[in-house]
Design a protein around this motif. Structure first.
Motif: not given
Length: 150
Positions: A4-9, A132-144
């Motif tokens: 269930t917690m893997a479903l929290f991005g 702050e860096g120059t990019t506004r494109r984060p790396l996300l993690f959702f559902d492993r």
């Protein structure tokens, strides 16, 4: 609970510190802003971490907020028993703690307090510098799985 917690991005970070033997760091997704006044952040670190005690001893750390395309960096800092800084570009921050190249942001902290929370340590960092860096494109993690914004 794990399913269930893997479903929290979440976003992904690498927590870095420095010791007399050199830099240390590890991948962490359990990071959050805690307070604006005073500026505080929270990280939840597994009690089995071998890097975290070294960072605690120094009392300083950087939250490196990972950006799109930094999946390999996240994986490298998640592996135990390796030289996590091999072939990694970084510069010392204001307090001498490593800032990894190409991140979305860097948050330099001083360790303020720790609390036990089950199989994790809840650590509070007092924020001393925000970059702050120059990019506004984060790396996300959702559902492993690594994800990016559309």
């Amino acid at each position: 609970m794990r399913e269930t917690m893997a479903l929290f991005g979440t976003g992904l970070t690498v927590i870095t510190g420095v010791t007399g033997d050199g830099p240390v760091g590890f991948t962490l997704q359990a990071f959050s802003s805690l307070s604006l006044a005073p500026p505080l952040i929270s990280v939840n670190v597994s009690r089995t971490s071998t890097s975290w005690p070294k960072i605690v001893d120094s009392g300083r750390f950087v939250v490196n907020v990972l950006g799109e395309g930094q999946e390999e960096l996240a994986l490298a800092f998640a592996k135990s028993g390796t030289d996590r800084f091999a072939n990694v570009e970084w510069t010392p921050g204001r307090s001498g703690v490593p800032r990894l190249a190409g991140c979305v942001a860097w948050i330099e902290c001083e360790l303020v307090a720790t609390y036990e929370g089950g199989d994790h340590t809840i650590a509070i960092g007092g924020v001393h510098d925000l970059i702050e860096g120059t990019t506004r494109r984060p790396l996300l993690f959702f559902d492993r799985t690594f994800r990016t914004l559309a």
